[in-house]
Design a protein around this motif. Structure first.
Motif, PDB file in Angstrom:
ATOM      1  N   UNK A 194       0.825  -1.207   0.000  1.00 31.57           N
ATOM      2  CA  UNK A 194       0.000   0.000   0.000  1.00 31.57           C
ATOM      3  C   UNK A 194       0.862   1.261   0.000  1.00 31.57           C
ATOM      4  N   UNK A 195       1.952   1.231   0.756  1.00 26.60           N
ATOM      5  CA  UNK A 195       2.851   2.381   0.817  1.00 26.60           C
ATOM      6  C   UNK A 195       3.462   2.678  -0.548  1.00 26.60           C
ATOM      7  N   UNK A 196       3.905   1.644  -1.240  1.00 25.10           N
ATOM      8  CA  UNK A 196       4.521   1.844  -2.554  1.00 25.10           C
ATOM      9  C   UNK A 196       3.490   2.361  -3.556  1.00 25.10           C
ATOM     10  N   UNK A 197       2.276   1.833  -3.509  1.00 23.08           N
ATOM     11  CA  UNK A 197       1.230   2.328  -4.408  1.00 23.08           C
ATOM     12  C   UNK A 197       0.931   3.804  -4.139  1.00 23.08           C
ATOM     13  N   UNK A 198       0.859   4.169  -2.867  1.00 27.13           N
ATOM     14  CA  UNK A 198       0.617   5.580  -2.517  1.00 27.13           C
ATOM     15  C   UNK A 198       1.742   6.473  -3.020  1.00 27.13           C
ATOM     16  N   UNK A 199       2.984   6.054  -2.776  1.00 27.70           N
ATOM     17  CA  UNK A 199       4.133   6.860  -3.174  1.00 27.70           C
ATOM     18  C   UNK A 199       4.217   6.985  -4.700  1.00 27.70           C
ATOM     19  N   UNK A 200       3.911   5.887  -5.405  1.00 30.63           N
ATOM     20  CA  UNK A 200       3.969   5.908  -6.863  1.00 30.63           C
ATOM     21  C   UNK A 200       2.882   6.815  -7.432  1.00 30.63           C
ATOM     22  N   UNK A 201       1.705   6.779  -6.822  1.00 31.76           N
ATOM     23  CA  UNK A 201       0.624   7.669  -7.253  1.00 31.76           C
ATOM     24  C   UNK A 201       1.018   9.128  -7.056  1.00 31.76           C
ATOM     25  N   UNK A 202       1.635   9.435  -5.928  1.00 33.12           N
ATOM     26  CA  UNK A 202       2.069  10.811  -5.673  1.00 33.12           C
ATOM     27  C   UNK A 202       3.108  11.261  -6.698  1.00 33.12           C
ATOM     28  N   UNK A 203       3.943  10.336  -7.167  1.00 30.00           N
ATOM     29  CA  UNK A 203       4.910  10.671  -8.220  1.00 30.00           C
ATOM     30  C   UNK A 203       4.188  11.138  -9.479  1.00 30.00           C
ATOM     31  N   UNK A 204       3.126  10.422  -9.852  1.00 34.43           N
ATOM     32  CA  UNK A 204       2.366  10.789 -11.051  1.00 34.43           C
ATOM     33  C   UNK A 204       1.713  12.161 -10.880  1.00 34.43           C
ATOM     34  N   UNK A 205       1.157  12.409  -9.699  1.00 34.11           N
ATOM     35  CA  UNK A 205       0.482  13.686  -9.437  1.00 34.11           C
ATOM     36  C   UNK A 205       1.480  14.844  -9.501  1.00 34.11           C
ATOM     37  N   UNK A 206       2.640  14.661  -8.862  1.00 32.31           N
ATOM     38  CA  UNK A 206       3.648  15.738  -8.860  1.00 32.31           C
ATOM     39  C   UNK A 206       4.214  15.966 -10.249  1.00 32.31           C
ATOM     40  N   UNK A 207       4.447  14.887 -10.995  1.00 32.98           N
ATOM     41  CA  UNK A 207       4.982  15.036 -12.351  1.00 32.98           C
ATOM     42  C   UNK A 207       4.020  15.838 -13.219  1.00 32.98           C
ATOM     43  N   UNK A 208       2.728  15.528 -13.119  1.00 30.26           N
ATOM     44  CA  UNK A 208       1.728  16.242 -13.915  1.00 30.26           C
ATOM     45  C   UNK A 208       1.661  17.721 -13.530  1.00 30.26           C
TER      46      UNK A 208
END
Length: 221
Positions: free
Chosen positions: A79-93
């Protein structure tokens, strides 16, 4: 000056005393999850709790207090990795003006999260339809799909590449080849991802066989 009621005078220090242990406990939990993620991706999900506790700088009792069994720890790491990976997509956008640069930034960032190494853990030890996993997965899928669609709409990414293609590339290229170690694979991960990204950038230089892979496709294989 109005006197402070006696119960309030004693309540503030009490709250502070209760807050400190909770903050310490949260920091310990985060260290355990971070250490477990690193050890799981390097050595697999069977790493001993003794080694994880030692790496996190906590006692075994502290680790077991947060995670009474291996499943609960694997669950939290995923769950932690999924959350962190999602935040990467949000910040990149949000932070990249060029939509393909946002895709590129996300792909390299997701590789650093070792998402590929977690795939076997999800398949072997995790309930893939667990409600918490479904929520995180759905959120991540939406953000990755949005990244791709923006890049394609801007003419910066070829239209025959789907979110599933992107996640397969990240998963496969961050996972060591059979018979090799993570350390031997490490120097080539971002190099090979960049080769893949060059092929995903528009204009397309060839016609891809088949159709774009979706994330739904990946769940059924």
């Amino acid at each position: 000056m109005e006197a402070v009621p006696s119960d309030c005078a004693h309540d503030a220090p009490g709250r502070a005393a209760r807050t400190r242990p909770r903050a310490d406990a949260q920091r310990n939990r985060e260290r355990i999850v971070r250490t477990a993620r690193d050890m799981f991706t390097a050595f697999g999900p069977e790493v001993s709790f003794d080694e994880i506790a030692r790496g996190a700088g906590v006692g075994n009792a502290t680790l077991y207090r947060h995670f009474p069994d291996r499943f609960s720890l694997v669950h939290e790491v995923v769950l932690s990795v999924l959350d962190r990976t999602c935040e990467l997509a949000i910040r990149a956008a949000a932070e990249e003006s060029d939509p393909f640069d946002a895709v590129r930034r996300f792909v390299h960032g997701a590789a650093d999260e070792r998402t590929g190494a977690l795939c076997p853990m999800i398949q072997e030890t995790f309930d893939r339809e667990h409600p918490e996993l479904v929520v995180r997965r759905t959120r991540l899928e939406a953000e990755v799909t949005a990244l791709i669609e923006r890049a394609q709409s801007a003419g910066r990414m070829r239209r025959d590449v789907g979110a599933g293609d992107l996640m397969v590339a990240i998963g496969q290229l961050t996972r060591p080849l059979p018979g090799t170690s993570r350390e031997s694979n490490e120097p080539f991960v971002h190099r090979h991802l960049q080769l893949f990204l060059d092929g995903a950038e528009a204009p397309a230089r060839s016609e891809l066989p088949g159709r774009p892979a979706t994330l739904e496709d990946l769940r059924h294989h």
